[in-house]
Design a protein around this motif. Structure first.
Motif, short mmCIF file in Angstrom:
data_model
loop_
_atom_site.label_atom_id
_atom_site.label_comp_id
_atom_site.label_asym_id
_atom_site.label_seq_id
_atom_site.Cartn_x
_atom_site.Cartn_y
_atom_site.Cartn_z
N LEU A 108 12.46 8.99 89.40
CA LEU A 108 13.69 8.96 89.06
C LEU A 108 14.93 9.94 89.55
O LEU A 108 15.93 9.31 89.99
CB LEU A 108 13.90 8.46 87.54
N LEU A 123 18.43 9.70 91.87
CA LEU A 123 19.48 10.64 90.79
C LEU A 123 19.76 11.94 92.67
O LEU A 123 20.86 11.72 92.92
CB LEU A 123 19.60 11.33 90.43
N PRO A 164 21.26 9.83 96.60
CA PRO A 164 21.69 8.14 96.03
C PRO A 164 21.96 7.47 96.71
O PRO A 164 21.79 6.95 96.18
CB PRO A 164 22.95 9.03 95.02
N ALA A 167 16.85 5.10 83.47
CA ALA A 167 17.58 4.46 84.41
C ALA A 167 18.52 3.66 84.44
O ALA A 167 19.54 3.45 84.94
CB ALA A 167 16.58 4.40 85.58
N VAL A 187 21.26 3.81 87.45
CA VAL A 187 20.80 3.99 88.53
C VAL A 187 20.80 2.80 89.13
O VAL A 187 20.54 1.62 88.90
CB VAL A 187 19.63 5.00 88.32
N ARG A 188 21.70 2.72 90.88
CA ARG A 188 21.39 1.37 91.52
C ARG A 188 19.95 1.39 92.57
O ARG A 188 19.92 0.80 93.34
CB ARG A 188 22.46 0.98 92.10
#
Ligand code: SF4
Lengths: 144, 380
Positions: free
Chosen positions: B125, B129, B132, B157, B162-163
């Motif tokens: 993860l 980050l 991005p 997430a 977070v996408r």
């Protein structure tokens, strides 16, 4: 990958994010305690998810670490109890087995024939009946 | 190291082995299955089989999460990893697991895919980050031990919005394969050494069906040599006393009720797959986890087209029989010749918890009886 390692929590980094530093044999790394919750000095528990607090950990607690997460708090009383039970093993059997060995039908020390280091004969064993080693195996010397 | 060294005490081990000797009925044979690959590793690394009386045979079970991933899923992972611009993250153990035609993630990396090794799903993860603008996928494998970590990562997430992060989920559950093994006709087991770390999460209660429905004792055990020896002693004692129960040897770590928080998180994030293919064991119903509806945007299987083709295991591979404990690793025709840890044909040769790799690394010389080499055995 599935193995877990015991480590001690030495520092809380961010209670909100459930981040702490663990020490494993001198190596320190950040871990997540989200699966257990974190106990604050005032006794309150913080967590990012629902936690009943019974397993919450704090600095100096020992935990089992797996893929960067504290999985379980190590129960030191239970660990001591298991060790005490392990130490007590054999006492009722010791005498019987020594007699059994003495009549020559079986050698209970045959396991010493194995070269495995952690089972190398120690001083206590050497004072018992002489273990019979298979010719091809050498007992590792000088370890205890 | 605390909680490790004291559970390797040689003097206590010798006494335990004597006790085990005294509990064995000379005229019968005992087959105990260690369900978990971590135990297989301990057993070979510390030469435990050699210490036990000849009447006791240890059968290596299906509990290595790397070993049970079928080839088709590895192919799917490679397919995702080769998407343009994507970062594919995985535990190191999965890197050399063979897909079809010997392809693996390392080879994909060599071909140019951005495959990275992580220690924790949280690290994966973090990659998302930090980068991005790129899609990041985590290859999730593991039993109930590991699944809660993936679940927490997904919760995080989601909370962070977070996408560019998703999970290719291959988490499996321990009870269904255990049941499949108990149903298997070619097996005659006398008891189970139960998986210690899975049980930190699910506890000891889910195993109650083993004594109740199948009449086999099960002892949840830790991973140090004394733990394994003591669990064998506890199994023998049950048999000798005519008891048949679930017992817990690993009380310092495992609570009967498991970890309720971890179970709650699992229930929130995952749902059960109707069925999942296990290498060598075929399809087992409700034996794996998929990402639940609330987290659908993090599901790599929905985000990317995966071929999802079922690939038969190579003919020469006998991993299925090894995983079910029907044959020993060295009985596989390609063991140690065509199949080695450097060039694995089957998955059992890849992970250090796989029976074939554990045996290849630690047990081989002993079994081959090469007396002169014996003192040179790798012992950690
Ligand atoms: S030797 Fe290789 S192919 Fe044979 S069972 Fe073991 S891992 Fe599978």
């Amino acid at each position: 990958m599935c193995l877990g390692i015991p480590g001690r929590i030495v520092e809380i980094v961010d209670p909100g994010q459930q981040r702490a530093i663990a020490d494993v044999d001198g190596v320190r790394r950040e871990i997540s305690v989200s699966l257990l919750g974190l106990r604050q000095p005032d006794g309150s528990v913080t967590s990012t998810i629902e936690v009943d607090g019974s397993d919450a950990v704090t600095v100096d607690d020992w935990v089992l670490i797996h893929v960067g997460f504290a999985m379980s708090r190590i129960d030191e009383d239970e660990a001591a109890a298991t060790l005490a039970a392990l130490r007590a093993y054999g006492d009722p059997y010791q005498q019987e087995m020594e007699e059994y060995a003495a009549d020559g039908t079986m050698d209970p020390l045959r396991m010493f024939a194995d070269e495995v280091e952690w089972l190398a004969p120690d001083g206590a064993a050497a004072s018992g009946p002489e273990p019979t080693m298979p010719d091809t195996h050498e007992a590792p010397a000088g370890r205890s | 190291m605390r909680f490790v060294d004291e559970f390797r005490d040689p003097a206590a081990a010798r006494r335990l082995v004597r006790t085990i000797d005294s509990l064995v009925d000379e005229d019968r044979r005992y087959q105990f299955m260690e369900v978990c690959g971590g135990h297989t590793h301990t057993i070979y690394r510390h030469g435990i089989e050699q210490l036990l009386p000849d009447q006791i045979e240890l059968v290596h079970g299906p509990g290595c999460p790397v070993c049970v991933i079928p080839m088709g899923r590895v192919d799917d992972a490679i397919h995702v990893a080769e998407h343009e611009g994507l970062i594919f993250t995985s535990f190191g153990d999965m890197m050399r697991v063979p897909g079809s035609e010997g392809d693996n993630l390392l080879a994909a990396k060599a071909r140019g895919a951005d495959v990275r090794m992580v220690y924790s799903p949280l690290d994966a993860l973090q990659v998302a980050l930090d980068e991005p603008d790129r899609e990041v996928v985590f290859f999730a494998v593991g039993f109930e031990t590991t699944a809660p970590s993936t679940a927490v990562t997904l919760l995080k997430a989601q909370a962070l919005g977070v996408r560019n992060f998703s999970v290719f989920c291959n988490h499996v559950t321990i009870v269904p394969p255990l049941r499949a093994i108990l149903e298997s006709p070619d097996l005659r087991l006398d008891g189970f050494i139960g998986p210690g770390h899975v049980s930190t999460v699910i506890g000891n209660r889910p195993y109650r069906f083993v004594p109740r429905d199948y009449g086999k004792p099960l002892v949840t055990a830790g991973f140090e040599p004394l733990d394994v020896l003591q669990s064998i002693e506890m199994l023998l004692r049950q048999l000798r006393e005519g008891r048949c129960e679930v017992e817990n040897q690993y009380t310092r770590i495992v609570r009967d009720e498991g970890n309720p928080q971890a179970l709650a998180i699992l229930a929130r994030v995952f749902s059960l797959r109707p069925h999942f293919e296990w290498r060598g064991m075929g399809f087992i119903s409700q034996s794996a986890l998929q990402i639940g509806e609330d987290f659908a945007t993090f599901d790599a299987e929905r985000r990317y087209e995966v071929p999802g083709v079922r690939v038969a295991d190579p003919k020469s591979c006998q991993c299925g029989e090894v995983l079910k404990g029907v044959i020993k690793p060295w009985e596989c025709k390609v063991f140690g010749t065509a199949c080695t840890p450097e060039t694995p044909i089957g998955t059992c040769m890849v992970s250090s918890e796989g029976a074939c790799a554990a045996y290849y690394n630690f047990g081989r010389l002993r079994h081959a009886a090469v007396p002169d080499d014996v003192t040179a055995l790798p012992v950690a």
